[in-house]
Design a protein around this motif. Structure first.
Motif, short mmCIF file in Angstrom:
data_model
loop_
_atom_site.label_atom_id
_atom_site.label_comp_id
_atom_site.label_asym_id
_atom_site.label_seq_id
_atom_site.Cartn_x
_atom_site.Cartn_y
_atom_site.Cartn_z
N SER A 112 41.31 3.63 27.22
CA SER A 112 40.50 3.64 28.43
C SER A 112 39.04 3.41 28.08
O SER A 112 38.64 3.49 26.91
CB SER A 112 40.64 4.99 29.14
N GLU A 113 38.24 3.13 29.12
CA GLU A 113 36.79 3.04 29.00
C GLU A 113 36.22 4.07 29.96
O GLU A 113 36.68 4.17 31.11
CB GLU A 113 36.30 1.65 29.38
N ALA A 114 35.22 4.83 29.51
CA ALA A 114 34.73 5.94 30.31
C ALA A 114 33.22 6.09 30.25
O ALA A 114 32.61 5.83 29.22
CB ALA A 114 35.39 7.25 29.83
N ILE A 115 32.66 6.50 31.39
CA ILE A 115 31.26 6.91 31.43
C ILE A 115 31.23 8.36 31.88
O ILE A 115 32.08 8.81 32.66
CB ILE A 115 30.40 5.99 32.32
N TYR A 116 30.26 9.11 31.37
CA TYR A 116 30.17 10.55 31.62
C TYR A 116 28.80 10.89 32.19
O TYR A 116 27.78 10.34 31.77
CB TYR A 116 30.39 11.32 30.32
N LEU A 117 28.78 11.81 33.13
CA LEU A 117 27.56 12.28 33.76
C LEU A 117 27.82 13.66 34.34
O LEU A 117 28.94 14.17 34.25
CB LEU A 117 27.12 11.31 34.87
N ASN A 118 26.79 14.27 34.90
CA ASN A 118 26.93 15.56 35.57
C ASN A 118 26.62 15.41 37.04
O ASN A 118 25.74 14.63 37.41
CB ASN A 118 25.99 16.60 34.95
N ASP A 119 27.33 16.17 37.87
CA ASP A 119 26.99 16.21 39.29
C ASP A 119 25.78 17.13 39.48
O ASP A 119 25.31 17.73 38.50
CB ASP A 119 28.21 16.59 40.13
N PRO A 120 25.24 17.25 40.69
CA PRO A 120 24.04 18.07 40.88
C PRO A 120 24.20 19.55 40.52
O PRO A 120 23.21 20.24 40.31
CB PRO A 120 23.73 17.91 42.37
N ASP A 121 25.44 20.04 40.43
CA ASP A 121 25.69 21.43 40.07
C ASP A 121 26.00 21.61 38.59
O ASP A 121 26.37 22.70 38.16
CB ASP A 121 26.83 21.99 40.92
N GLY A 122 25.87 20.53 37.81
CA GLY A 122 26.12 20.62 36.39
C GLY A 122 27.58 20.46 36.00
O GLY A 122 27.93 20.60 34.83
N ASN A 143 52.45 5.79 17.12
CA ASN A 143 51.75 6.85 17.85
C ASN A 143 50.42 6.33 18.39
O ASN A 143 49.81 5.44 17.80
CB ASN A 143 51.47 8.04 16.93
N LEU A 144 49.98 6.92 19.49
CA LEU A 144 48.67 6.54 20.03
C LEU A 144 47.59 6.72 19.00
O LEU A 144 47.59 7.70 18.25
CB LEU A 144 48.33 7.40 21.26
N ALA A 145 46.64 5.81 18.97
CA ALA A 145 45.51 5.88 18.04
C ALA A 145 44.22 5.75 18.85
O ALA A 145 43.50 4.76 18.75
CB ALA A 145 45.62 4.78 16.98
N MET A 146 43.98 6.75 19.69
CA MET A 146 42.77 6.74 20.52
C MET A 146 41.53 6.80 19.64
O MET A 146 41.58 7.27 18.51
CB MET A 146 42.80 7.91 21.50
N SER A 147 40.42 6.31 20.20
CA SER A 147 39.17 6.28 19.45
C SER A 147 38.04 6.77 20.34
O SER A 147 38.25 7.13 21.50
CB SER A 147 38.89 4.87 18.95
N ASN A 148 36.85 6.76 19.78
CA ASN A 148 35.67 7.17 20.52
C ASN A 148 34.53 6.21 20.17
O ASN A 148 33.47 6.62 19.72
CB ASN A 148 35.31 8.62 20.18
N ALA A 149 34.76 4.93 20.42
CA ALA A 149 33.79 3.89 20.07
C ALA A 149 32.74 3.75 21.18
O ALA A 149 32.99 4.13 22.33
CB ALA A 149 34.52 2.56 19.87
N PRO A 150 31.58 3.20 20.85
CA PRO A 150 30.57 2.97 21.89
C PRO A 150 31.09 2.01 22.96
O PRO A 150 31.88 1.11 22.68
CB PRO A 150 29.41 2.35 21.12
N LEU A 151 30.64 2.21 24.19
CA LEU A 151 31.00 1.34 25.30
C LEU A 151 29.79 0.47 25.63
O LEU A 151 28.67 0.98 25.76
CB LEU A 151 31.40 2.19 26.52
N ASP A 152 30.00 -0.82 25.77
CA ASP A 152 28.95 -1.76 26.10
C ASP A 152 28.66 -1.67 27.60
O ASP A 152 29.36 -2.28 28.42
CB ASP A 152 29.36 -3.18 25.69
N LEU A 153 27.65 -0.90 27.97
CA LEU A 153 27.33 -0.67 29.37
C LEU A 153 26.80 -1.92 30.07
O LEU A 153 27.11 -2.14 31.24
CB LEU A 153 26.34 0.49 29.51
N GLU A 154 26.04 -2.74 29.37
CA GLU A 154 25.53 -3.97 29.96
C GLU A 154 26.68 -4.90 30.33
O GLU A 154 26.68 -5.51 31.41
CB GLU A 154 24.53 -4.66 29.03
N ALA A 155 27.66 -5.04 29.45
CA ALA A 155 28.81 -5.88 29.75
C ALA A 155 29.61 -5.31 30.92
O ALA A 155 30.12 -6.05 31.76
CB ALA A 155 29.69 -6.02 28.51
#
Length: 161
Positions: A112-122, A143-155
């Motif tokens: 998957s590709e994901a972006i993370y943020l907080n709502d106004p209540d944290g 077996n799944l080989a998930m990663s935590n690579a940087p996501l290209d936000l501009e793209a």
């Protein structure tokens, strides 16, 4: 050993305690675009995508004027909202950027590709899209080989409709 839950079971909605109902509606409806389905006076509201009764419940029953839990305490890590494709995730990112809401992270997890943020209540919020299962990375044993690579936000933004 207990039998696994039926594979069609899903998380139907999240219900959040918030400090300020109008501010929370402003975020979930005004920024993310969920539609207000119903209000219970000035203390609760229910929002959804596509006219469903609710994917998000918001209330101030026990939390009006409250503060987020301090770091190091238990509670909700984040709520994750699944978008149907990369273009719609790009649109979600555009909405967040235009609202001036800072990201707390962004990652390509392989599956998957994901972006993370907080709502106004944290409360943590994840906005993501899944890749097709056939594209999920696997190790030599399958077996799944998930990663935590940087996501290209501009793209990602470039794919927003």
């Amino acid at each position: 050993m207990t039998a696994p839950v039926h594979p069609a079971a899903r998380i139907g909605h999240v219900h959040l305690k918030v400090a300020d109902l109008e501010r929370a509606i402003g975020f979930y409806a005004g920024v993310l675009g969920f539609e207000l389905q119903q209000r219970f006076g000035r203390s609760a509201a229910f929002l959804s995508a596509g006219g469903y009764h609710h994917h998000i419940g918001l209330n101030t029953w026990e939390s009006a004027g409250g503060t987020p839990p301090p770091p190091g305490h238990t509670g909700l890590y984040h709520t994750a909202f699944l978008y149907p494709d990369r273009a719609q995730l790009g649109d979600a990112l555009r909405r967040v950027v235009e609202a001036g809401i800072p990201l707390t992270g962004a990652a390509d997890h392989g599956v998957s590709e994901a972006i993370y943020l907080n709502d106004p209540d944290g409360n943590g919020v994840e906005l993501y899209r899944d890749r097709p299962e056939a594209e999920w990375p696997r190790d030599p044993q399958g077996n799944l080989a998930m990663s935590n690579a940087p996501l290209d936000l501009e793209a990602l933004l470039a794919e927003a409709p």
